[in-house]
Design a protein around this motif. Structure first.
Motif, PDB file in Angstrom:
ATOM      1  N   PRO A  65      16.547  25.880  47.783  1.00  0.00           N
ATOM      2  CA  PRO A  65      17.433  25.291  48.909  1.00  0.00           C
ATOM      3  C   PRO A  65      16.316  24.955  49.992  1.00  0.00           C
ATOM      4  CG  PRO A  65      18.041  27.474  48.396  1.00  0.00           C
ATOM      5  CD  PRO A  65      16.914  27.269  47.292  1.00  0.00           C
ATOM      6  N   LEU A  66      16.554  23.869  50.939  1.00  0.00           N
ATOM      7  CA  LEU A  66      15.976  23.393  51.888  1.00  0.00           C
ATOM      8  C   LEU A  66      15.430  24.590  52.842  1.00  0.00           C
ATOM      9  CD1 LEU A  66      17.740  20.350  52.879  1.00  0.00           C
ATOM     10  CD2 LEU A  66      15.915  20.421  51.293  1.00  0.00           C
ATOM     11  N   SER A  67      14.295  24.633  53.443  1.00  0.00           N
ATOM     12  CA  SER A  67      13.833  25.460  54.242  1.00  0.00           C
ATOM     13  C   SER A  67      14.576  25.385  55.685  1.00  0.00           C
ATOM     14  CB  SER A  67      12.510  25.588  54.603  1.00  0.00           C
ATOM     15  OG  SER A  67      12.086  24.396  55.312  1.00  0.00           O
ATOM     16  N   ILE A 119      22.096  15.274  53.601  1.00  0.00           N
ATOM     17  CA  ILE A 119      21.340  16.473  53.270  1.00  0.00           C
ATOM     18  C   ILE A 119      22.360  17.532  52.439  1.00  0.00           C
ATOM     19  CG2 ILE A 119      20.414  18.579  54.527  1.00  0.00           C
ATOM     20  CD1 ILE A 119      20.276  16.820  57.092  1.00  0.00           C
ATOM     21  N   GLY A 120      21.809  17.685  51.234  1.00  0.00           N
ATOM     22  CA  GLY A 120      22.336  18.754  50.481  1.00  0.00           C
ATOM     23  C   GLY A 120      21.819  20.078  50.290  1.00  0.00           C
ATOM     24  N   THR A 121      22.060  20.850  49.546  1.00  0.00           N
ATOM     25  CA  THR A 121      21.375  22.332  49.496  1.00  0.00           C
ATOM     26  C   THR A 121      19.835  22.156  49.018  1.00  0.00           C
ATOM     27  OG1 THR A 121      23.350  23.064  48.446  1.00  0.00           O
ATOM     28  CG2 THR A 121      21.627  24.372  48.215  1.00  0.00           C
ATOM     29  N   SER A 122      19.436  21.347  48.169  1.00  0.00           N
ATOM     30  CA  SER A 122      18.047  21.171  47.985  1.00  0.00           C
ATOM     31  C   SER A 122      17.637  19.737  47.783  1.00  0.00           C
ATOM     32  CB  SER A 122      17.830  21.832  46.583  1.00  0.00           C
ATOM     33  OG  SER A 122      18.538  21.130  45.567  1.00  0.00           O
ATOM     34  N   ARG A 158       4.708  26.053  49.660  1.00  0.00           N
ATOM     35  CA  ARG A 158       5.411  26.498  48.479  1.00  0.00           C
ATOM     36  C   ARG A 158       6.367  25.708  47.968  1.00  0.00           C
ATOM     37  NH1 ARG A 158       4.975  30.627  45.994  1.00  0.00           N
ATOM     38  NH2 ARG A 158       7.093  31.021  45.780  1.00  0.00           N
ATOM     39  N   GLN A 159       7.013  24.789  48.921  1.00  0.00           N
ATOM     40  CA  GLN A 159       8.092  23.927  48.713  1.00  0.00           C
ATOM     41  C   GLN A 159       7.646  22.335  48.826  1.00  0.00           C
ATOM     42  OE1 GLN A 159      11.592  23.465  51.243  1.00  0.00           O
ATOM     43  NE2 GLN A 159      12.816  24.305  49.642  1.00  0.00           N
ATOM     44  N   ILE A 160       7.940  21.689  47.804  1.00  0.00           N
ATOM     45  CA  ILE A 160       7.690  20.188  47.713  1.00  0.00           C
ATOM     46  C   ILE A 160       8.926  19.276  47.451  1.00  0.00           C
ATOM     47  CG2 ILE A 160       5.079  20.488  47.436  1.00  0.00           C
ATOM     48  CD1 ILE A 160       5.727  19.873  44.472  1.00  0.00           C
ATOM     49  N   GLY A 161       8.713  18.141  47.905  1.00  0.00           N
ATOM     50  CA  GLY A 161       9.796  17.096  47.463  1.00  0.00           C
ATOM     51  C   GLY A 161       9.469  16.242  46.385  1.00  0.00           C
TER      52      GLY A 161
END
Length: 145
Positions: free
Chosen positions: A128-130, A89-92, A58-61
């Motif tokens: 936001p990063l998992s 490392i930030g929020t997203s 669901r989350q990709i960079g």
């Protein structure tokens, strides 16, 4: 002259052999291949850590920024080791530092950075990063967050 990084400056490593097709007409690996090696090393590491599913996650960079400095050439049949660490490392978002090392050499032949913004696969909006991703990134971070 800028001081080069060494292998001890990085926290994770991936080895990538060069290919005959990577050489350009000048007899060395073209500059754009360095970026492909950075991307291959980073994506491979994220997959190995179990924090990126390129087909169904669901989350990709998404890459939003890159940069590279070149010091020495590489050419087929050199073997490249990519050194990876996390600078921020930030929020997203995440800023990775990557260096390429030729064969068994200790000094980088190129150094670069990638910034990923992690987004929802469908909406392409930052998320936001998992927790799992953040934990994995922390293991190779060179700064305290």
């Amino acid at each position: 002259m800028t001081e080069r990084s060494t292998r001890e400056d990085y926290r994770a490593f991936r080895t990538i052999p060069t290919r005959w097709m990577d050489n350009d007409v000048y007899g060395h690996v073209n500059n754009v291949v360095h970026y492909a090696l950075f991307d291959t090393a980073l994506t491979g590491w994220l997959i190995e850590q179990g924090v990126l599913d390129v087909r169904a996650g669901r989350q990709i960079g998404l890459v939003v920024e890159t940069g590279c400095r070149y010091f020495d050439p590489i050419a087929f049949p050199d073997v490249v080791t990519a050194g990876i660490c996390v600078a921020r490392i930030g929020t997203s978002s995440v800023r990775y530092e990557v260096a390429l090392f030729r064969n068994d050499e200790e000094e980088a032949i190129s150094e670069g950075h990638f910034v990923h913004v992690f987004v929802d696969r469908e909406s392409r909006r930052p998320t936001p990063l998992s927790e799992a991703l953040r934990a994995a990134l922390t293991t190779i971070s060179v700064t305290a967050d």
